[in-house]
Write an enzyme that holds these catalytic residues in place. Structure first.
Site, PDB file in Angstrom:
ATOM      1  N   GLN A 182       0.839  -1.202   0.000  1.00  0.00           N
ATOM      2  CA  GLN A 182       0.000   0.000   0.000  1.00  0.00           C
ATOM      3  C   GLN A 182       0.877   1.256   0.000  1.00  0.00           C
ATOM      4  O   GLN A 182       1.830   1.360   0.776  1.00  0.00           O
ATOM      5  CB  GLN A 182      -0.910   0.008   1.234  1.00  0.00           C
ATOM      6  CG  GLN A 182      -1.941  -1.093   1.250  1.00  0.00           C
ATOM      7  CD  GLN A 182      -3.082  -0.859   0.257  1.00  0.00           C
ATOM      8  OE1 GLN A 182      -3.163   0.167  -0.390  1.00  0.00           O
ATOM      9  NE2 GLN A 182      -3.968  -1.830   0.146  1.00  0.00           N
TER      10      GLN A 182
ATOM     11  N   ASP B 204      -8.960  -8.178  -2.097  1.00  0.00           N
ATOM     12  CA  ASP B 204      -8.334  -6.874  -2.369  1.00  0.00           C
ATOM     13  C   ASP B 204      -7.700  -6.946  -3.757  1.00  0.00           C
ATOM     14  O   ASP B 204      -6.484  -7.052  -3.891  1.00  0.00           O
ATOM     15  CB  ASP B 204      -7.288  -6.557  -1.303  1.00  0.00           C
ATOM     16  CG  ASP B 204      -6.722  -5.141  -1.444  1.00  0.00           C
ATOM     17  OD1 ASP B 204      -7.283  -4.354  -2.244  1.00  0.00           O
ATOM     18  OD2 ASP B 204      -5.723  -4.825  -0.780  1.00  0.00           O
TER      19      ASP B 204
ATOM     20  N   CYS C   6      -9.577  -0.084  -4.352  1.00  0.00           N
ATOM     21  CA  CYS C   6      -8.995   1.249  -4.557  1.00  0.00           C
ATOM     22  C   CYS C   6      -9.649   1.947  -5.741  1.00  0.00           C
ATOM     23  O   CYS C   6      -9.361   3.108  -6.021  1.00  0.00           O
ATOM     24  CB  CYS C   6      -7.487   1.146  -4.774  1.00  0.00           C
ATOM     25  SG  CYS C   6      -7.019   0.204  -6.241  1.00  0.00           S
TER      26      CYS C   6
ATOM     27  N   GLU D 154     -10.098   4.481  -0.778  1.00  0.00           N
ATOM     28  CA  GLU D 154     -10.309   3.038  -0.590  1.00  0.00           C
ATOM     29  C   GLU D 154     -11.681   2.799   0.031  1.00  0.00           C
ATOM     30  O   GLU D 154     -12.076   3.491   0.985  1.00  0.00           O
ATOM     31  CB  GLU D 154      -9.233   2.449   0.335  1.00  0.00           C
ATOM     32  CG  GLU D 154      -7.843   2.415  -0.270  1.00  0.00           C
ATOM     33  CD  GLU D 154      -7.547   1.144  -1.035  1.00  0.00           C
ATOM     34  OE1 GLU D 154      -8.359   0.209  -0.967  1.00  0.00           O
ATOM     35  OE2 GLU D 154      -6.487   1.090  -1.688  1.00  0.00           O
TER      36      GLU D 154
END
Length: 598
Positions: A392, A490, A518, A561
Site C-alpha cells: 500500500q 483486495d 482502490c 479506498e
C-alpha cells in the site's frame, strides 16, 4: 516569357519537393530501426457496439490463430479498431481471416491501414508554421507556472481544504453505491420492498456506510513513486513527472520539488540521481527516435526506517556486456558516497527496460548493492518490500484500512480467512492472530515468496500461501478450509475475475466477505454479481452488503479506498444447491492448483 514559365515551374517543383520532405519527416520514425506497431496495421470495421479490447484480442489470437501485437480503439468510434502485427505475412493472414467473419452477430471487414504520422513531429511543424500558436503558448506559460500545472494533474485537489476533500470523496462514493443498489433493485424483484425499507434506515443506502477515515499524514505520504527522465521547458535534463502526452506533441518533464505527495527524502534522492545523469556521458532515452539510455527511476521509501530503495531503469541499446558492466560499476561507486548515504539510499537496483516482443517476459531488476529488501511496518508487523512487490502506497493509512477490515469481518478464533489477491501477505498476516488459519493466494509468484518470508519474519505459523490466478486455484484452496470461512478480497483496479466470483458464490461455507477496492467504480460489477439472485451459474445464496467504510489513502487526489462487509443470505438446511460445483470444473481447478503449487 518562356524563361518566366520555366522559373514558375521550377518554383512549383521545389515547393512540391519541400512538401514531400515534410511529409516524409512525419514518417521517418518507421525507418529508424526497431519494430513499430504502425508498420503492419489493419483497420477492422463492422464491430459490435459493445466489445472489449481484451475480448477482441482473444478472438483474434486464440479463436482465429492470429498473432496481433496491439489493438487501438479510437474513442470517437466503437465500431472500428486498428490492429497491429509483426510483419506483412501476419497482417495478410489477419485480413483473410477477418473478412466476412461473423462475431456477435456482426459481419467483420478488414483492410490495410496506413501508419499514423509522428504526433511530435507534426506538432512541432504546426508550431513552426503558426507563430501565433507559439506566442499564445508562451503567454499561457507565463500565466500559469508549469509546476503548478503539474500539481493540478497529479494532485488535483491540492487547493481544497482537506476536510472538504473528505466530504467530496464520501459523496461521490455514496452516489456510486446508490447506482449499484438501483441495479440490484431492478435485478431482484423479490427484494424490492426490503431494499426500499433499508434505504429509509440508512439515508438512501441499504447498508451502513461509516464516516470516512482521514489519512494520518497528508503531505509526502507516498512510499513508492516512478519518475520520468527527459528535458524541461528550458531544455535542461530533468528527473520528474511528464506533463502532457506524446500523442499531443508534448513530452516535457517537470521537476517534482513542489509536489505535496512526494516525501522530502525521495525529493533529495531524485535530485542526487538527476545530478548523476547530467554528468553522465550517456544520453537519456528519447521516445522520438528510440535512442539513448536513461529511461526512468523508481523509488521505494520505508516510513519505519526512512531507508530508500532505488531502481534505475536503463535501455542497453548496443552497449557490450563490458560497457554495461562499467555502467553498473559507476552507479555502485556513485551511490556508495556520503551524499547518497545521507539521503537514506540503502538498496540499489538496475533494470533493463526496452520494447518487448509479444509473449516476451519483462526483464527483472538486478541487485547492485545494499540489502535486497527494505522493511516497513503495518499494525506492529514487519514486512519486507522488494522492487516489484505490491505494498500500500500510504503506510500510515494502511494501518487504519487493515484494522477497519479486521473489525468489519467480525472474524472469530475458530474461523479460516482466505486472502484473495494477497500480494506480499500483508492483510492475511494482520488477520492471523484473530483466526484459526489463513490461506493466501496471488497470481504473482514473487509476491508469494515475499508473503512466506514475511510470515517467517514475524514468527507466524498459521498462514499458507499459494501462487496462481484466483479464478484457477480458488476452488481448491476453499476445499482446504474449515466450516466457516471469511474471504478477504483486495483485487487490482480492474476487479476480481467473474470465475472467482462464481466460486465464492457457489462455496457455501464462505459466510462473510470483505471486499476492499482502490477503484470503487470498477468494483461495482463484482458487487452486483455477489448480490444478484441465484441462477444456473450463481447457484449459491447471494451476499448482501451489511456495513462499509471509506479510508483516504490518497490525500489531494480523487481516489479513496472502500471496504464493504458482505454476508451470505440464509438458506434452508435442506437446500444443497448452493454447495454443488460441477465435478468436471472442480477437477480442472484442482489440476490447475497443483500445477502451481508443485
Amino acid at each position: 516569357m518562356t524563361e518566366l514559365i520555366e522559373n514558375v515551374e521550377k518554383f512549383i517543383e521545389a515547393d512540391s519537393n519541400n512538401s514531400k520532405d515534410e511529409v516524409k519527416e512525419e514518417y521517418a520514425y518507421l525507418e529508424k530501426g526497431g519494430f513499430s506497431s504502425e508498420n503492419f496495421k489493419i483497420k477492422i470495421q463492422g464491430l459490435p457496439k459493445f466489445y472489449g479490447i481484451v475480448e477482441l484480442k482473444k478472438l483474434m489470437n486464440e479463436t482465429l490463430g492470429l498473432n496481433v501485437s496491439k489493438i487501438k480503439r479510437l474513442k470517437q468510434s466503437s465500431k472500428w479498431s486498428f490492429a497491429c502485427f509483426q510483419n506483412e505475412e501476419e497482417r495478410s493472414k489477419a485480413i483473410v481471416a477477418l473478412n466476412g467473419y461473423f462475431w456477435k452477430g456482426k459481419r467483420l471487414t478488414a483492410e490495410k491501414a496506413n501508419p499514423a504520422p509522428d504526433p511530435l513531429v507534426r506538432k512541432r511543424k504546426q508550431d513552426e508554421i503558426n507563430q501565433d500558436v507559439i506566442d499564445k503558448k508562451k503567454k499561457d506559460m507565463e500565466n500559469k507556472d508549469q509546476e503548478e500545472r503539474l500539481r493540478d494533474v497529479t494532485t488535483p485537489c491540492w487547493r481544497i481544504p482537506y476536510d472538504e476533500q473528505l466530504l467530496t470523496k464520501q459523496k461521490v462514493i455514496i452516489d456510486l453505491l446508490k447506482k449499484y443498489e438501483n441495479e440490484i433493485w431492478l435485478k431482484n424483484p423479490a427484494r424490492r420492498s426490503e431494499i426500499e425499507a433499508k434505504r429509509k434506515l440508512f439515508n438512501g443506502l441499504t447498508f451502513e456506510l461509516m464516516g470516512i477515515k482521514s489519512s494520518p499524514v497528508t503531505e509526502g505520504y507516498r512510499n513508492k513513486c516512478e519518475f520520468n527522465i527527459g528535458y524541461d521547458e528550458f531544455k535542461e535534463l530533468t528527473v520528474g513527472f511528464r506533463l502532457g502526452k506524446y500523442n499531443k506533441g508534448n513530452i516535457c518533464v517537470v521537476p517534482i520539488r513542489t509536489m505535496c505527495h512526494v516525501s522530502e527524502p525521495m525529493k533529495k534522492a531524485v535530485m542526487l540521481f538527476q545530478n548523476y545523469i547530467r554528468q553522465s556521458k550517456l544520453p537519456p532515452y528519447s521516445a522520438v527516435d528510440y535512442t539513448g539510455h536513461w529511461r526512468g527511476l523508481m523509488l521505494r521509501h520505508s516510513s519505519t526506517s526512512d531507508d530508500i530503495m532505488m531502481i534505475i531503469q536503463f535501455h542497453p541499446q548496443s552497449l557490450t556486456e563490458e560497457q554495461l558492466g562499467e555502467v553498473k560499476k559507476d552507479l555502485i561507486e556513485y551511490f556508495s558516497k556520503e551524499d547518497a548515504v545521507a539521503c537514506g539510499i540503502k538498496s540499489l537496483y538496475y533494470e533493463h527496460v526496452k520494447k518487448r516482443l509479444p509473449g516476451e517476459e519483462p526483464s527483472k531488476p538486478i541487485h547492485l548493492m545494499g540489502p535486497t529488501h527494505i522493511v516497513d511496518s503495518i499494525l506492529g508487523l514487519q514486512f519486507r518490500v522488494s522492487p516489484e512487490a505490491f505494498f500500500q502506497v500510504n503506510t500510515k493509512a494502511a494501518n487504519i484500512l487493515y484494522q477497519q477490515a479486521i473489525d468489519l469481518s467480525e472474524v472469530k478464533s475458530d474461523e479460516t480467512v482466505v486472502d484473495i489477491c494477497c500480494g506480499t501477505g500483508t492483510i492475511g498476516l494482520c488477520f492471523a492472530k484473530y483466526c484459526n488459519k489463513v490461506f493466501g493466494l496471488d497470481s504473482v509468484a514473487e509476491a508469494i515468496k515475499d508473503a512466506k518470508a514475511n510470515a517467517e519474519l514475524n514468527g507466524i505459523k498459521n498462514c499458507e500461501f499459494f501462487a496462481g490466478k484466483a479464478e484457477q486455484i480458488l476452488s481448491t484452496v476453499l476445499e482446504r478450509t474449515s466450516k466457516d470461512v471469511v474471504a478477504i478480497v483486495d483485487p487490482p483496479r480492474a476487479g476480481l475475475h467473474m470465475r472467482a466470483v462464481t466460486q465464492l458464490r457457489n462455496t457455501r461455507n464462505v459466510k462473510r466477505l470483505v471486499y476492499i477496492s482502490c477503484n470503487p467504480d470498477t468494483a461495482m460489477k463484482n458487487f452486483v454479481d455477489l448480490s444478484r439472485q441465484r441462477s444456473k451459474t450463481l447457484r449459491g445464496a447471494p451476499f448482501v452488503p451489511v456495513r462499509g467504510v471509506l479510508v483516504d489513502m490518497f490525500p489531494h487526489t480523487r481516489h479513496v479506498e472502500l471496504a464493504v462487509l458482505f454476508k451470505r443470505e440464509e438458506e434452508p438446511e435442506s437446500s444443497n444447491v448452493a454447495s454443488e460445483i460441477n465435478s468436471q470444473e472442480s477437477k480442472e481447478l484442482k489440476e490447475d492448483f497443483y500445477s502451481f503449487v508443485y
